[in-house]
Design a protein around this motif. Structure first.
Motif, PDB file in Angstrom:
ATOM      1  N   MET A 235      -0.170  31.778 -26.556  1.00 43.38           N
ATOM      2  CA  MET A 235      -0.782  30.305 -26.681  1.00 43.38           C
ATOM      3  C   MET A 235      -2.214  30.292 -26.555  1.00 43.38           C
ATOM      4  O   MET A 235      -3.002  29.647 -27.288  1.00 43.38           O
ATOM      5  CB  MET A 235       0.002  29.288 -25.945  1.00 43.38           C
ATOM      6  CG  MET A 235      -0.403  27.868 -26.207  1.00 43.38           C
ATOM      7  SD  MET A 235       0.269  26.657 -25.009  1.00 43.38           S
ATOM      8  CE  MET A 235       1.848  26.600 -25.955  1.00 43.38           C
ATOM      9  N   MET A 236      -2.569  31.109 -25.681  1.00 40.85           N
ATOM     10  CA  MET A 236      -3.826  31.105 -25.261  1.00 40.85           C
ATOM     11  C   MET A 236      -4.705  31.827 -26.448  1.00 40.85           C
ATOM     12  O   MET A 236      -5.786  31.194 -26.964  1.00 40.85           O
ATOM     13  CB  MET A 236      -4.308  31.670 -24.114  1.00 40.85           C
ATOM     14  CG  MET A 236      -5.824  32.112 -23.658  1.00 40.85           C
ATOM     15  SD  MET A 236      -6.310  33.663 -24.446  1.00 40.85           S
ATOM     16  CE  MET A 236      -5.266  34.838 -23.342  1.00 40.85           C
ATOM     17  N   LEU A 237      -4.163  32.818 -26.962  1.00 38.05           N
ATOM     18  CA  LEU A 237      -4.726  33.374 -28.089  1.00 38.05           C
ATOM     19  C   LEU A 237      -4.825  32.700 -29.242  1.00 38.05           C
ATOM     20  O   LEU A 237      -5.616  32.577 -30.127  1.00 38.05           O
ATOM     21  CB  LEU A 237      -4.092  34.675 -28.529  1.00 38.05           C
ATOM     22  CG  LEU A 237      -4.196  35.790 -27.239  1.00 38.05           C
ATOM     23  CD1 LEU A 237      -3.647  37.086 -27.634  1.00 38.05           C
ATOM     24  CD2 LEU A 237      -5.703  36.382 -27.332  1.00 38.05           C
ATOM     25  N   HIS A 238      -3.897  31.820 -29.580  1.00 37.58           N
ATOM     26  CA  HIS A 238      -3.695  30.839 -30.782  1.00 37.58           C
ATOM     27  C   HIS A 238      -4.749  29.889 -30.742  1.00 37.58           C
ATOM     28  O   HIS A 238      -5.416  29.443 -31.635  1.00 37.58           O
ATOM     29  CB  HIS A 238      -2.486  30.237 -30.891  1.00 37.58           C
ATOM     30  CG  HIS A 238      -2.175  29.224 -31.851  1.00 37.58           C
ATOM     31  ND1 HIS A 238      -2.216  29.396 -33.119  1.00 37.58           N
ATOM     32  CD2 HIS A 238      -2.105  27.794 -31.733  1.00 37.58           C
ATOM     33  CE1 HIS A 238      -1.937  28.427 -33.875  1.00 37.58           C
ATOM     34  NE2 HIS A 238      -1.983  27.361 -32.896  1.00 37.58           N
ATOM     35  N   TRP A 239      -5.024  29.293 -29.358  1.00 31.66           N
ATOM     36  CA  TRP A 239      -5.871  28.442 -29.348  1.00 31.66           C
ATOM     37  C   TRP A 239      -7.535  28.817 -29.667  1.00 31.66           C
ATOM     38  O   TRP A 239      -8.199  28.244 -30.271  1.00 31.66           O
ATOM     39  CB  TRP A 239      -5.820  27.908 -27.878  1.00 31.66           C
ATOM     40  CG  TRP A 239      -4.845  26.882 -27.481  1.00 31.66           C
ATOM     41  CD1 TRP A 239      -3.971  26.269 -28.178  1.00 31.66           C
ATOM     42  CD2 TRP A 239      -4.945  26.569 -26.229  1.00 31.66           C
ATOM     43  NE1 TRP A 239      -3.042  25.546 -27.398  1.00 31.66           N
ATOM     44  CE2 TRP A 239      -3.700  25.620 -26.185  1.00 31.66           C
ATOM     45  CE3 TRP A 239      -5.323  26.857 -24.891  1.00 31.66           C
ATOM     46  CZ2 TRP A 239      -2.840  25.090 -24.870  1.00 31.66           C
ATOM     47  CZ3 TRP A 239      -4.611  26.283 -24.007  1.00 31.66           C
ATOM     48  CH2 TRP A 239      -3.407  25.473 -23.815  1.00 31.66           C
ATOM     49  N   LEU A 240      -7.577  30.033 -29.250  1.00 30.33           N
ATOM     50  CA  LEU A 240      -9.049  30.602 -29.437  1.00 30.33           C
ATOM     51  C   LEU A 240      -9.224  30.977 -30.977  1.00 30.33           C
ATOM     52  O   LEU A 240     -10.284  30.865 -31.696  1.00 30.33           O
ATOM     53  CB  LEU A 240      -9.236  31.817 -28.395  1.00 30.33           C
ATOM     54  CG  LEU A 240      -9.471  31.588 -27.144  1.00 30.33           C
ATOM     55  CD1 LEU A 240      -9.293  32.679 -26.342  1.00 30.33           C
ATOM     56  CD2 LEU A 240     -10.465  30.672 -26.816  1.00 30.33           C
ATOM     57  N   ASP A 241      -8.175  31.694 -31.765  1.00 31.41           N
ATOM     58  CA  ASP A 241      -8.176  32.009 -32.755  1.00 31.41           C
ATOM     59  C   ASP A 241      -8.359  31.002 -33.898  1.00 31.41           C
ATOM     60  O   ASP A 241      -8.928  30.957 -34.860  1.00 31.41           O
ATOM     61  CB  ASP A 241      -6.947  33.039 -33.205  1.00 31.41           C
ATOM     62  CG  ASP A 241      -6.724  33.315 -34.520  1.00 31.41           C
ATOM     63  OD1 ASP A 241      -7.814  34.236 -34.896  1.00 31.41           O
ATOM     64  OD2 ASP A 241      -5.902  32.759 -35.513  1.00 31.41           O
ATOM     65  N   GLN A 242      -7.521  29.631 -33.588  1.00 30.87           N
ATOM     66  CA  GLN A 242      -7.877  28.736 -34.508  1.00 30.87           C
ATOM     67  C   GLN A 242      -8.919  27.562 -33.971  1.00 30.87           C
ATOM     68  O   GLN A 242      -9.138  26.687 -34.668  1.00 30.87           O
ATOM     69  CB  GLN A 242      -6.497  27.829 -34.328  1.00 30.87           C
ATOM     70  CG  GLN A 242      -5.324  28.582 -34.858  1.00 30.87           C
ATOM     71  CD  GLN A 242      -5.350  29.032 -36.227  1.00 30.87           C
ATOM     72  OE1 GLN A 242      -5.607  28.078 -37.205  1.00 30.87           O
ATOM     73  NE2 GLN A 242      -5.275  30.269 -36.699  1.00 30.87           N
ATOM     74  N   ASP A 243      -9.777  28.081 -32.982  1.00 32.08           N
ATOM     75  CA  ASP A 243     -11.038  27.165 -32.915  1.00 32.08           C
ATOM     76  C   ASP A 243     -10.683  26.014 -32.380  1.00 32.08           C
ATOM     77  O   ASP A 243     -11.240  25.054 -32.478  1.00 32.08           O
ATOM     78  CB  ASP A 243     -12.023  27.395 -33.969  1.00 32.08           C
ATOM     79  CG  ASP A 243     -13.330  26.695 -33.586  1.00 32.08           C
ATOM     80  OD1 ASP A 243     -13.777  27.064 -32.190  1.00 32.08           O
ATOM     81  OD2 ASP A 243     -14.092  26.019 -34.351  1.00 32.08           O
ATOM     82  N   LEU A 244      -9.476  25.883 -31.393  1.00 28.48           N
ATOM     83  CA  LEU A 244      -9.234  24.576 -30.900  1.00 28.48           C
ATOM     84  C   LEU A 244      -9.782  24.362 -29.640  1.00 28.48           C
ATOM     85  O   LEU A 244      -9.910  23.398 -29.322  1.00 28.48           O
ATOM     86  CB  LEU A 244      -7.533  24.626 -30.787  1.00 28.48           C
ATOM     87  CG  LEU A 244      -6.924  24.706 -32.038  1.00 28.48           C
ATOM     88  CD1 LEU A 244      -5.345  24.807 -31.694  1.00 28.48           C
ATOM     89  CD2 LEU A 244      -7.107  23.740 -32.830  1.00 28.48           C
ATOM     90  N   VAL A 245     -10.272  25.207 -28.999  1.00 28.72           N
ATOM     91  CA  VAL A 245     -11.103  25.279 -27.709  1.00 28.72           C
ATOM     92  C   VAL A 245     -12.068  26.224 -27.705  1.00 28.72           C
ATOM     93  O   VAL A 245     -12.021  27.198 -28.497  1.00 28.72           O
ATOM     94  CB  VAL A 245      -9.915  25.541 -26.401  1.00 28.72           C
ATOM     95  CG1 VAL A 245      -8.773  24.351 -26.248  1.00 28.72           C
ATOM     96  CG2 VAL A 245      -9.338  26.789 -26.473  1.00 28.72           C
ATOM     97  N   ASP A 246     -12.977  26.389 -26.906  1.00 25.20           N
ATOM     98  CA  ASP A 246     -14.089  27.046 -26.770  1.00 25.20           C
ATOM     99  C   ASP A 246     -13.781  28.308 -25.778  1.00 25.20           C
ATOM    100  O   ASP A 246     -14.060  29.256 -25.722  1.00 25.20           O
ATOM    101  CB  ASP A 246     -15.364  26.511 -26.277  1.00 25.20           C
ATOM    102  CG  ASP A 246     -15.813  25.469 -27.389  1.00 25.20           C
ATOM    103  OD1 ASP A 246     -15.868  25.874 -28.387  1.00 25.20           O
ATOM    104  OD2 ASP A 246     -16.366  24.550 -26.994  1.00 25.20           O
TER     105      ASP A 246
END
Length: 448
Positions: free
Chosen positions: A1-12
């Motif tokens: 989930m953490m990697l997904h957030w970063l990959d999809q530019d949902l969080v910095d």
């Protein structure tokens, strides 16, 4: 989930918040599963200043850092899109605690919020309120904790109306939060683990041990030696008296340093460990008391024991755990739940022996799950040592009632299964154990 957030530019950036003694475990896990090296936030404010002002994607922090760095984290939220993942999130179960208030205040500033816990209802049904409030600021379980708690105290009564109101409120929790919860149990079919068997071992009193127990039970106190000085230890408050009785049923030397006999439970423990070690298997002995952990370690030297408890430095605990995991000569680990019940995978052992237990369901469930988890390939055994005609019998009934309530509140069982199996007799058992009549007020004990 953490990697997904970063990959999809949902969080910095993403902050993992874990218990302090689990920082080392999380560093190892992140190194095993990603190429990201997290920046660890500590109580060093100067180092944290540089960390918050660097283009770091993943941070690893323990809960207390948020208390000391609340203002700086709020500024960090305003400068970046930050996601947060709380591990062992029941750490913030008490909404009146200063630490919990910090997290509830900071919650709206995170762009993504996730909590992880194996025990969302850690001890009492209303423990779940602040965890959910961190996620939704009261949208699903209401914004007033006192209102939520008022209907979710497990009733010590045979009043059908009160019991029914409690059961209806409990059954209503999970449907309200199910749309944003993923609940995976070991019985769900997607995790394959060996079976777990419970064994109750009834033990007998040592004579002096029973005399001390009777004195505390009947006279609300006893003369004991503490720090070399004879002292009358008063136990008029019900909660203190219950705790003293648990300690004396386990090992009177916890409260009386002049006690030199072998407590009644120990021969049973020793015999069970001898049998387990004879099978070529390892075991964990759980006690709720640091003094008892030290005493058991000194008595069980033939098994090459290691110990971990809350008065040991974290590095010393890590060394003890690694030795138990890696060295076949260390066959027994002696531990207190406060130091070792969470985050550790101890599947080199397949036996857990509860020399004593207190009122905490969280301690009991988390402790036994150190061996019953992914990577275990042997049948697991949970042994509960119960002193005959003692407060241990009440602890057994109380924990069973708490576990049933937790299961329904978490959606693990339905209302029909709960009502058909729930035992409300723990109040009567406690009155019998303490020699009280129905006129005695058990309100204080109800807080357990």
């Amino acid at each position: 989930m953490m990697l997904h957030w970063l990959d999809q530019d949902l969080v910095d950036s993403v902050i993992f918040v874990v218990k302090k003694n689990l920082i080392h475990n999380w560093q190892k896990e992140l190194a095993s599963h990603t190429r990201i090296t997290p920046r660890v936030l500590t109580q060093d404010k100067k180092a944290n200043f540089h960390a918050f002002n660097s283009p770091i994607r993943v941070y690893l922090s323990h809960y207390e850092v948020f208390k000391s760095e609340q203002g700086r984290i709020k500024l960090f939220q305003s400068a970046r899109r930050v996601g947060v993942i709380l591990d062992e999130a029941h750490k913030i179960k008490n909404p009146d605690a200063a630490l919990t208030k910090v997290f509830l205040k900071l919650a709206p500033g995170f762009k993504k919020r996730v909590i992880l816990t194996g025990t969302p209802i850690a001890n009492r049904p209303y423990d779940i309120w602040s965890l959910i409030n961190f996620l939704d600021q009261g949208a699903h379980l209401g914004g007033n904790f006192d209102d939520f708690r008022s209907i979710l105290n497990i009733p010590d009564m045979h009043d059908n109306r009160s019991r029914r109101a409690f059961e209806n409120a409990l059954a209503d929790i999970y449907p309200k939060i199910s749309e944003f919860c993923v609940r995976e149990t070991k019985d769900g079919g997607r995790i394959s683990l060996p079976s777990k068997e419970y064994v109750e071992i009834r033990t007998e009193w040592e004579t002096r041990q029973y005399e001390l127990y009777q004195s505390i039970r009947d006279e609300m106190g006893a003369t004991v030696v503490q720090n070399g000085i004879p002292t009358y230890d008063e136990s008029e408050g019900i909660l203190k008296r219950i705790l003293r009785l648990v300690q004396v049923a386990s090992n009177p030397s916890i409260v009386d340093e002049e006690y030199r006999m072998v407590p009644g439970k120990f021969p049973y423990l020793d015999a069970e460990l001898s049998r387990i070690i004879g099978l070529g298997e390892k075991a964990i002995v759980w006690t709720s008391f640091v003094k008892n952990a030290d005493w058991l370690w000194s008595r069980l030297q033939e098994y090459g024991p290691k110990k971990i408890h809350g008065k040991m430095a974290i590095d010393d605990r890590n060394r003890a755990v690694n030795a138990f995991l890696e060295n076949p000569d260390h066959k027994v680990l002696i531990a207190t739940p406060g130091a070792a019940k969470e985050g550790l995978t101890l599947t080199v052992a397949n036996h857990v022996l509860f020399y004593d237990r207190t009122f905490s369901l969280d301690d009991y469930l988390q402790s036994q799950d150190r061996i019953h988890r992914i990577s275990q390939n042997k049948r697991c055994y949970v042994y509960n040592f119960i002193m005959a005609d003692s407060v241990d019998e009440w602890v057994e009934v109380l924990l069973e009632a708490k576990e049933k309530a937790a299961k329904m509140g978490q959606g693990d069982i339905d209302e029909q299964e709960f009502t058909s199996s729930m035992n409300y007799d723990f109040g009567e058992v406690l009155r019998r154990i303490l020699g009280l009549n129905e006129d005695n007020n058990l309100l204080e004990a109800g807080e357990t």
